[in-house]
Design an enzyme around this catalytic site. Structure first.
Site, PDB file in Angstrom:
ATOM      1  N   LYS A   1     -18.054 -29.188  33.670  1.00 19.79           N
ATOM      2  CA  LYS A   1     -16.840 -29.051  34.490  1.00 19.79           C
ATOM      3  C   LYS A   1     -15.627 -29.585  33.724  1.00 19.79           C
ATOM      4  O   LYS A   1     -15.770 -30.462  32.853  1.00 19.79           O
ATOM      5  CB  LYS A   1     -17.010 -29.802  35.808  1.00 19.79           C
ATOM      6  CG  LYS A   1     -17.047 -31.299  35.663  1.00 19.79           C
ATOM      7  CD  LYS A   1     -16.887 -32.006  37.010  1.00 19.79           C
ATOM      8  CE  LYS A   1     -16.828 -33.508  36.777  1.00 19.79           C
ATOM      9  NZ  LYS A   1     -16.525 -34.323  37.894  1.00 19.79           N
TER      10      LYS A   1
ATOM     11  N   LYS B   1     -11.315 -35.232  33.525  1.00 18.63           N
ATOM     12  CA  LYS B   1     -10.400 -36.142  32.825  1.00 18.63           C
ATOM     13  C   LYS B   1     -11.163 -36.977  31.815  1.00 18.63           C
ATOM     14  O   LYS B   1     -10.600 -37.482  30.862  1.00 18.63           O
ATOM     15  CB  LYS B   1      -9.721 -37.107  33.806  1.00 18.63           C
ATOM     16  CG  LYS B   1      -9.391 -36.489  35.131  1.00 18.63           C
ATOM     17  CD  LYS B   1      -8.856 -37.470  36.141  1.00 18.63           C
ATOM     18  CE  LYS B   1      -9.348 -37.074  37.532  1.00 18.63           C
ATOM     19  NZ  LYS B   1      -8.489 -37.334  38.629  1.00 18.63           N
TER      20      LYS B   1
ATOM     21  N   LYS C   1     -22.556 -41.354  34.216  1.00 16.06           N
ATOM     22  CA  LYS C   1     -21.578 -42.360  33.777  1.00 16.06           C
ATOM     23  C   LYS C   1     -22.265 -43.621  33.288  1.00 16.06           C
ATOM     24  O   LYS C   1     -21.838 -44.220  32.299  1.00 16.06           O
ATOM     25  CB  LYS C   1     -20.605 -42.688  34.913  1.00 16.06           C
ATOM     26  CG  LYS C   1     -19.644 -41.544  35.172  1.00 16.06           C
ATOM     27  CD  LYS C   1     -18.442 -41.976  35.956  1.00 16.06           C
ATOM     28  CE  LYS C   1     -17.434 -40.847  36.034  1.00 16.06           C
ATOM     29  NZ  LYS C   1     -16.530 -40.935  37.146  1.00 16.06           N
TER      30      LYS C   1
HETATM   31  P1  TYM Z   1     -11.861 -36.773  41.891  1.00 13.78           P
HETATM   32  O1  TYM Z   1     -10.654 -37.635  41.904  1.00 13.78           O
HETATM   33  O2  TYM Z   1     -12.719 -36.827  40.691  1.00 13.78           O
HETATM   34  O3  TYM Z   1     -11.472 -35.258  42.108  1.00 13.78           O
HETATM   35  C1  TYM Z   1     -10.616 -34.838  43.174  1.00 13.78           C
HETATM   36  C2  TYM Z   1     -11.057 -33.456  43.663  1.00 13.78           C
HETATM   37  O4  TYM Z   1     -11.032 -32.504  42.589  1.00 13.78           O
HETATM   38  C3  TYM Z   1     -12.290 -31.802  42.525  1.00 13.78           C
HETATM   39  N1  TYM Z   1     -12.587 -31.457  41.133  1.00 13.78           N
HETATM   40  C4  TYM Z   1     -12.900 -30.206  40.708  1.00 13.78           C
HETATM   41  N2  TYM Z   1     -12.992 -29.033  41.362  1.00 13.78           N
HETATM   42  C5  TYM Z   1     -13.296 -27.927  40.626  1.00 13.78           C
HETATM   43  N3  TYM Z   1     -13.505 -27.926  39.283  1.00 13.78           N
HETATM   44  C6  TYM Z   1     -13.415 -29.096  38.597  1.00 13.78           C
HETATM   45  N4  TYM Z   1     -13.595 -29.076  37.281  1.00 13.78           N
HETATM   46  C7  TYM Z   1     -13.104 -30.300  39.299  1.00 13.78           C
HETATM   47  N5  TYM Z   1     -12.933 -31.600  38.934  1.00 13.78           N
HETATM   48  C8  TYM Z   1     -12.624 -32.285  40.063  1.00 13.78           C
HETATM   49  C9  TYM Z   1     -13.301 -32.820  43.075  1.00 13.78           C
HETATM   50  O5  TYM Z   1     -14.462 -32.190  43.551  1.00 13.78           O
HETATM   51  C10 TYM Z   1     -12.509 -33.480  44.189  1.00 13.78           C
HETATM   52  O6  TYM Z   1     -12.581 -32.708  45.368  1.00 13.78           O
HETATM   53  N6  TYM Z   1     -15.152 -39.308  44.703  1.00 13.78           N
HETATM   54  C11 TYM Z   1     -14.009 -38.408  44.749  1.00 13.78           C
HETATM   55  C12 TYM Z   1     -12.836 -38.948  45.546  1.00 13.78           C
HETATM   56  C13 TYM Z   1     -13.156 -39.400  46.931  1.00 13.78           C
HETATM   57  C14 TYM Z   1     -13.361 -38.565  48.060  1.00 13.78           C
HETATM   58  C15 TYM Z   1     -13.589 -39.452  49.157  1.00 13.78           C
HETATM   59  C16 TYM Z   1     -13.380 -37.175  48.228  1.00 13.78           C
HETATM   60  C17 TYM Z   1     -13.255 -40.704  47.349  1.00 13.78           C
HETATM   61  N7  TYM Z   1     -13.514 -40.708  48.696  1.00 13.78           N
HETATM   62  C18 TYM Z   1     -13.858 -38.944  50.435  1.00 13.78           C
HETATM   63  C19 TYM Z   1     -13.635 -36.691  49.508  1.00 13.78           C
HETATM   64  C20 TYM Z   1     -13.874 -37.565  50.588  1.00 13.78           C
HETATM   65  C21 TYM Z   1     -13.519 -38.167  43.328  1.00 13.78           C
HETATM   66  O7  TYM Z   1     -13.748 -38.961  42.447  1.00 13.78           O
HETATM   67  O8  TYM Z   1     -12.746 -37.047  43.197  1.00 13.78           O
END
Ligand code: TYM
Length: 370
Positions: A223, A226, A143
């Site tokens: 992957k 968004k 990023k």
């Molecule tokens: P975020 O909001 O980007 O994504 C939410 C969840 O979706 C999963 N994910 C995917 N899984 C499979 N294939 C994909 N293409 C794909 N894109 C997204 C992500 O792995 C995630 O599980 N940093 C985290 C949010 C967060 C968090 C936490 C998660 C903040 N604090 C504490 C767990 C524990 C995030 O940006 O997820």
């Protein structure tokens, strides 16, 4: 509140991180003391979020009470944001989580910023984190490479994630594969904190499924995300049937017509097979057998129809929930009131361990050695 349960799982070590992968073998481990996960409120979810993480949460709620799920609004401020859009998105994400089948009587859904203990703990963990370690994380590298002025929040984002997890002493964190490095950092910081301050906080484990990495339809090496500049690469659960069909028809495959599951050599068609298997629950072998004799172009019609069958009822419920914002606010407020005392209890222990947790009723603690 949380009972012990046994699941068919096997311990696996991926990227040096302890994680639990749900497979259908017969080894068992006892799960879990506390399950926590989070999602950024960036509008609605895409198929990667849904199949990689959220569907796990829906399944887990049947086995385990009191899973804690945070709509991590603070994490979505690391890049410039529009305040009006963010508040709408928090409610949209709440509606989405309910529409996919999460039941607020079984899981706890709350807004991260409504529990200030997260940011307090984030500061304490920042003080034991190093810049060299954070600069190493792939999501930061990716990023920040696109920015001229890098916000500090983008750099320290994974420390806040570690604080989210530690605040609830979470033992299991169901996420997609892209979060594994962040989970590894959470493990390291918890261990470091325990060693330095003689605490015994649990080391969190990532829980991932077979669908932990759904790829972009336009670039199956990457992957589904968004932030993909090509919007046709990503299927949102709010996309119309026509949009979904169009996106799947335009999905990049290769010049081989046969339908196969070979993620290494044929990532495009394999991604479609994986999505197809995930939305129908059919094993991959059955799908390949059924698709014998079909070209990938013909197969895409079947995948589009199955994805639409799965997502249409979710989309309908999503709009129903959005029609009642008061209910969404109530769900978030109930979640906040349940999790705040849990986080505060952890913070009390943390403050004490750090030497700043004075208890004015305890005279002994107030005595000072000069
Ligand atoms: P975020 O909001 O980007 O994504 C939410 C969840 O979706 C999963 N994910 C995917 N899984 C499979 N294939 C994909 N293409 C794909 N894109 C997204 C992500 O792995 C995630 O599980 N940093 C985290 C949010 C967060 C968090 C936490 C998660 C903040 N604090 C504490 C767990 C524990 C995030 O940006 O997820």
């Amino acid at each position: 509140m949380l009972q012990k349960l046994l699941l068919n799982t096997t311990l696996k070590s991926i990227c040096n991180i302890k994680c639990i992968r749900k497979f259908s073998d017969h080894s068992t481990i006892s799960l879990p003391k506390r399950i926590f996960s989070g999602i950024q409120p960036t509008g609605t979810i895409h198929l990667g979020n849904y199949l990689g993480a959220i569907r796990q949460w829906v399944r887990l709620q049947e086995e385990e009470n009191g899973i804690i799920l945070s709509i991590v609004d603070l994490h979505s401020m690391t890049l410039r944001h529009d305040p009006k859009v963010l508040s709408e998105n928090i409610l949209k994400m709440t509606a989405t989580l309910l529409a996919v089948g999460l039941d607020p009587k079984k899981v706890i859904i709350f807004q991260q910023s409504s529990v200030p203990q997260h940011t307090e703990l984030f500061w304490y963990l920042s003080c034991i984190s190093t810049m060299a370690r954070l600069a190493h994380l792939p999501q930061y590298k990716e990023k920040s490479a696109q920015l001229k002025d890098i916000p500090l929040g983008l750099f320290v984002y994974p420390v806040l994630q570690a604080a989210d997890i530690l605040a609830y002493r979470a033992t299991h964190v169901p996420v997609g594969e892209d979060q594994l490095q962040h989970l590894q950092l959470s493990q390291e910081l918890t261990k470091m904190f325990n060693n330095r301050f003689k605490t015994k906080f649990p080391i969190p484990h990532a829980v991932i499924t077979e669908n932990a990495k759904i790829k972009s339809l336009r670039n199956p090496e990457k992957k589904m995300s968004k932030s993909d500049p090509d919007t046709k690469g990503c299927i949102y659960i709010t996309d119309s049937e026509e949009e979904i069909t169009k996106k799947i028809k335009k999905a990049i495959t290769d010049f081989i017509s046969e339908v196969e599951y070979k993620p290494e050599t044929r990532p495009g068609v394999s991604n479609l097979v994986l999505m197809h298997s995930a939305v129908t629950g059919k094993p991959i072998e059955t799908i390949i057998n059924d698709a014998k004799g079909l070209s990938t172009a013909e197969y895409k019609h079947i995948v589009a129809s199955e994805v639409n069958d799965h997502l249409s009822p979710i989309r309908e419920k999503y709009y129903e929930y959005l029609d009642n914002p008061q209910h969404l606010l109530d769900v978030l407020e109930t979640g906040r009131s349940i999790v705040t005392p849990i986080a505060e209890e952890t913070l009390r222990e943390v403050r004490k361990a750090l030497g700043i947790g004075f208890n004015v009723n305890n005279k002994q603690m107030l005595s000072v050695n000069i």
